[in-house]
Design a protein around this motif. Structure first.
Motif, PDB file in Angstrom:
ATOM      1  N   THR A  29       0.840  -1.186   0.000  1.00 21.73           N
ATOM      2  CA  THR A  29       0.000   0.000   0.000  1.00 21.73           C
ATOM      3  C   THR A  29       0.880   1.241   0.000  1.00 21.73           C
ATOM      4  O   THR A  29       2.087   1.164   0.232  1.00 21.73           O
ATOM      5  CB  THR A  29      -0.935   0.014   1.214  1.00 21.73           C
ATOM      6  OG1 THR A  29      -1.916   1.044   1.046  1.00 21.73           O
ATOM      7  CG2 THR A  29      -0.164   0.265   2.501  1.00 21.73           C
ATOM      8  N   GLU A  30       0.267   2.371  -0.259  1.00 21.23           N
ATOM      9  CA  GLU A  30       1.024   3.624  -0.323  1.00 21.23           C
ATOM     10  C   GLU A  30       0.896   4.394   0.992  1.00 21.23           C
ATOM     11  O   GLU A  30      -0.108   4.301   1.701  1.00 21.23           O
ATOM     12  CB  GLU A  30       0.526   4.481  -1.482  1.00 21.23           C
ATOM     13  CG  GLU A  30       0.798   3.872  -2.847  1.00 21.23           C
ATOM     14  CD  GLU A  30       0.386   4.787  -3.982  1.00 21.23           C
ATOM     15  OE1 GLU A  30       0.769   4.501  -5.135  1.00 21.23           O
ATOM     16  OE2 GLU A  30      -0.322   5.783  -3.719  1.00 21.23           O
ATOM     17  N   THR A  31       1.912   5.161   1.258  1.00 17.18           N
ATOM     18  CA  THR A  31       1.908   6.015   2.442  1.00 17.18           C
ATOM     19  C   THR A  31       0.658   6.890   2.460  1.00 17.18           C
ATOM     20  O   THR A  31       0.274   7.461   1.431  1.00 17.18           O
ATOM     21  CB  THR A  31       3.166   6.903   2.458  1.00 17.18           C
ATOM     22  OG1 THR A  31       4.316   6.061   2.526  1.00 17.18           O
ATOM     23  CG2 THR A  31       3.157   7.824   3.650  1.00 17.18           C
ATOM     24  N   GLY A  32       0.026   6.957   3.619  1.00 20.95           N
ATOM     25  CA  GLY A  32      -1.136   7.811   3.788  1.00 20.95           C
ATOM     26  C   GLY A  32      -2.470   7.122   3.573  1.00 20.95           C
ATOM     27  O   GLY A  32      -3.517   7.700   3.883  1.00 20.95           O
TER      28      GLY A  32
ATOM     29  N   SER B 102       5.724   4.370   6.264  1.00 22.65           N
ATOM     30  CA  SER B 102       6.746   3.378   5.906  1.00 22.65           C
ATOM     31  C   SER B 102       7.253   2.630   7.131  1.00 22.65           C
ATOM     32  O   SER B 102       7.675   1.473   7.026  1.00 22.65           O
ATOM     33  CB  SER B 102       7.905   4.058   5.179  1.00 22.65           C
ATOM     34  OG  SER B 102       8.468   5.072   5.995  1.00 22.65           O
ATOM     35  N   SER B 103       7.192   3.256   8.296  1.00 20.57           N
ATOM     36  CA  SER B 103       7.643   2.590   9.524  1.00 20.57           C
ATOM     37  C   SER B 103       6.706   1.460   9.948  1.00 20.57           C
ATOM     38  O   SER B 103       7.046   0.685  10.841  1.00 20.57           O
ATOM     39  CB  SER B 103       7.773   3.606  10.669  1.00 20.57           C
ATOM     40  OG  SER B 103       6.498   4.135  11.015  1.00 20.57           O
ATOM     41  N   GLN B 104       5.569   1.386   9.323  1.00 21.13           N
ATOM     42  CA  GLN B 104       4.624   0.319   9.633  1.00 21.13           C
ATOM     43  C   GLN B 104       4.772  -0.874   8.684  1.00 21.13           C
ATOM     44  O   GLN B 104       4.012  -1.844   8.782  1.00 21.13           O
ATOM     45  CB  GLN B 104       3.186   0.856   9.615  1.00 21.13           C
ATOM     46  CG  GLN B 104       2.932   1.832  10.749  1.00 21.13           C
ATOM     47  CD  GLN B 104       1.554   2.460  10.706  1.00 21.13           C
ATOM     48  OE1 GLN B 104       1.094   2.936   9.670  1.00 21.13           O
ATOM     49  NE2 GLN B 104       0.881   2.485  11.851  1.00 21.13           N
TER      50      GLN B 104
ATOM     51  N   THR C 161       0.693 -11.667   8.227  1.00 20.55           N
ATOM     52  CA  THR C 161       0.424 -10.816   7.058  1.00 20.55           C
ATOM     53  C   THR C 161       1.649  -9.941   6.829  1.00 20.55           C
ATOM     54  O   THR C 161       2.078  -9.232   7.734  1.00 20.55           O
ATOM     55  CB  THR C 161      -0.794  -9.903   7.296  1.00 20.55           C
ATOM     56  OG1 THR C 161      -1.974 -10.698   7.404  1.00 20.55           O
ATOM     57  CG2 THR C 161      -0.942  -8.904   6.150  1.00 20.55           C
ATOM     58  N   ARG C 162       2.177 -10.024   5.615  1.00 18.02           N
ATOM     59  CA  ARG C 162       3.313  -9.149   5.288  1.00 18.02           C
ATOM     60  C   ARG C 162       2.772  -7.877   4.663  1.00 18.02           C
ATOM     61  O   ARG C 162       2.146  -7.916   3.598  1.00 18.02           O
ATOM     62  CB  ARG C 162       4.275  -9.831   4.324  1.00 18.02           C
ATOM     63  CG  ARG C 162       5.471  -8.946   3.966  1.00 18.02           C
ATOM     64  CD  ARG C 162       6.492  -9.668   3.111  1.00 18.02           C
ATOM     65  NE  ARG C 162       7.149 -10.748   3.830  1.00 18.02           N
ATOM     66  CZ  ARG C 162       8.160 -10.581   4.686  1.00 18.02           C
ATOM     67  NH1 ARG C 162       8.624  -9.358   4.920  1.00 18.02           N
ATOM     68  NH2 ARG C 162       8.708 -11.605   5.273  1.00 18.02           N
ATOM     69  N   LEU C 163       2.997  -6.762   5.333  1.00 21.00           N
ATOM     70  CA  LEU C 163       2.524  -5.455   4.863  1.00 21.00           C
ATOM     71  C   LEU C 163       3.711  -4.596   4.461  1.00 21.00           C
ATOM     72  O   LEU C 163       4.647  -4.418   5.239  1.00 21.00           O
ATOM     73  CB  LEU C 163       1.727  -4.736   5.955  1.00 21.00           C
ATOM     74  CG  LEU C 163       1.253  -3.324   5.616  1.00 21.00           C
ATOM     75  CD1 LEU C 163       0.222  -3.360   4.508  1.00 21.00           C
ATOM     76  CD2 LEU C 163       0.705  -2.617   6.846  1.00 21.00           C
ATOM     77  N   THR C 164       3.648  -4.079   3.250  1.00 21.75           N
ATOM     78  CA  THR C 164       4.682  -3.167   2.755  1.00 21.75           C
ATOM     79  C   THR C 164       4.035  -1.824   2.461  1.00 21.75           C
ATOM     80  O   THR C 164       3.054  -1.756   1.706  1.00 21.75           O
ATOM     81  CB  THR C 164       5.349  -3.716   1.490  1.00 21.75           C
ATOM     82  OG1 THR C 164       5.919  -4.999   1.783  1.00 21.75           O
ATOM     83  CG2 THR C 164       6.444  -2.776   1.007  1.00 21.75           C
ATOM     84  N   VAL C 165       4.578  -0.775   3.043  1.00 19.55           N
ATOM     85  CA  VAL C 165       4.078   0.582   2.825  1.00 19.55           C
ATOM     86  C   VAL C 165       5.131   1.338   2.020  1.00 19.55           C
ATOM     87  O   VAL C 165       6.254   1.537   2.494  1.00 19.55           O
ATOM     88  CB  VAL C 165       3.781   1.303   4.144  1.00 19.55           C
ATOM     89  CG1 VAL C 165       3.193   2.689   3.865  1.00 19.55           C
ATOM     90  CG2 VAL C 165       2.840   0.482   5.010  1.00 19.55           C
ATOM     91  N   THR C 166       4.774   1.742   0.811  1.00 21.83           N
ATOM     92  CA  THR C 166       5.749   2.394  -0.080  1.00 21.83           C
ATOM     93  C   THR C 166       5.602   3.906  -0.065  1.00 21.83           C
ATOM     94  O   THR C 166       4.561   4.444   0.347  1.00 21.83           O
ATOM     95  CB  THR C 166       5.570   1.890  -1.510  1.00 21.83           C
ATOM     96  OG1 THR C 166       4.238   2.205  -1.956  1.00 21.83           O
ATOM     97  CG2 THR C 166       5.762   0.381  -1.579  1.00 21.83           C
TER      98      THR C 166
ATOM     99  N   GLU D  47      -4.691   3.805  10.321  1.00 28.13           N
ATOM    100  CA  GLU D  47      -5.523   4.905   9.827  1.00 28.13           C
ATOM    101  C   GLU D  47      -4.876   5.606   8.635  1.00 28.13           C
ATOM    102  O   GLU D  47      -5.551   5.981   7.688  1.00 28.13           O
ATOM    103  CB  GLU D  47      -5.783   5.902  10.947  1.00 28.13           C
ATOM    104  CG  GLU D  47      -6.479   5.311  12.169  1.00 28.13           C
ATOM    105  CD  GLU D  47      -7.930   4.927  11.911  1.00 28.13           C
ATOM    106  OE1 GLU D  47      -8.486   5.326  10.861  1.00 28.13           O
ATOM    107  OE2 GLU D  47      -8.518   4.209  12.741  1.00 28.13           O
ATOM    108  N   SER D  48      -3.569   5.797   8.718  1.00 26.68           N
ATOM    109  CA  SER D  48      -2.819   6.460   7.644  1.00 26.68           C
ATOM    110  C   SER D  48      -1.435   5.816   7.625  1.00 26.68           C
ATOM    111  O   SER D  48      -0.553   6.203   8.389  1.00 26.68           O
ATOM    112  CB  SER D  48      -2.724   7.957   7.914  1.00 26.68           C
ATOM    113  OG  SER D  48      -1.964   8.602   6.912  1.00 26.68           O
TER     114      SER D  48
END
Lengths: 114, 112
Positions: B13-16, B83-85, B107-112, B79-80
């Motif tokens: 997912t994207e930041t924010g 990348s630290s998440q 669950t592997r979550l990547t925040v770009t 909520e938003s």
């Protein structure tokens, strides 16, 4: 504060040999539970063994046994006759008395050499 | 097998953007947990629940919220996302008559 420390980030053992993983914890409580979990490359967390602090006898599950030293606050895991399938991350965990909350150590990666 | 499933298993997912992770259990256990796993940190508790609508914070709860409207489901919401998440998130349960925890597949979550 209650903490759990695993001071060995990585360990290696030859197949069929014995290895001991270390875990120390800090608590002022007298009755609590301790656990070892295994996390293979599949990422699934698997319970290996548990120890009740009020029991003096060390827990054993097949090739896995613990050395529980309550006064020293030490809870090490011994794996006998190591097998390739034992290669994994191992986490030590402590359950906070009177709660359903747990504290985990940072883990030890075990490599098993053929 | 403690009957714990997590969805999705992977997400980018994207930041924010908001993100919701779902944990589902089939055994109606009272206690459910969300952890995050990061290298060098082990597993750290985000939130846990001790019943429907009963939740409490863990050590790394900032930026996360949870909800439990049914015994079998425990939702974790970013909520938003930041990348630290980026992390691997685990759900766990403790059976009422037991002392150990049982974990979902993660669950592997990547925040770009």
């Amino acid at each position: 504060a209650q903490t759990v420390t695993q001071s060995q980030p990585e360990m290696s053992v030859q197949e069929a040999e014995t290895v001991t993983l270390s875990c120390t914890y800090d608590t002022s409580e007298s009755d609590y539970y301790l656990f070892w979990y295994k996390q293979p490359p599949s990422r699934q967390m698997i319970l290996v063994i548990r120890q009740e602090a009020y029991k003096q006898q060390n827990a054993t599950e097949n090739r896995f046994s613990v050395n529980f030293q309550k006064a020293a606050k030490s809870f090490s895991l011994k794996i006998s006759d190591s097998q390739l399938g034992d290669a994994a991350m191992y986490f030590c965990a402590y359950r906070m008395p009177g709660t359903y909350k747990y504290i985990f150590g940072t883990g030890t990666r075990l490599k098993v050499l053929a | 097998d403690a009957g714990i499933t997590q969805s999705p298993r992977h997400k980018v997912t994207e930041t924010g953007t908001p993100v919701t992770l779902r944990c589902h259990q089939t055994e109606n256990h009272r206690y459910m947990y969300w952890y995050r796993q990061d290298p060098g940190h082990g597993l750290r508790l985000i939130h846990y629940s001790y019943g429907v609508k009963d939740t409490d914070k863990g050590e790394v709860s900032d930026g996360y919220s949870v909800s439990r409207s049914k015994t079998e489901d425990f939702l974790l919401t970013l909520e938003s996302a930041t990348s630290s998440q980026t992390s691997v998130y685990f759900c766990a349960i403790t059976p009422d008559i037991s002392y150990e925890q049982y974990f979902g597949p993660g669950t592997r979550l990547t925040v770009t």
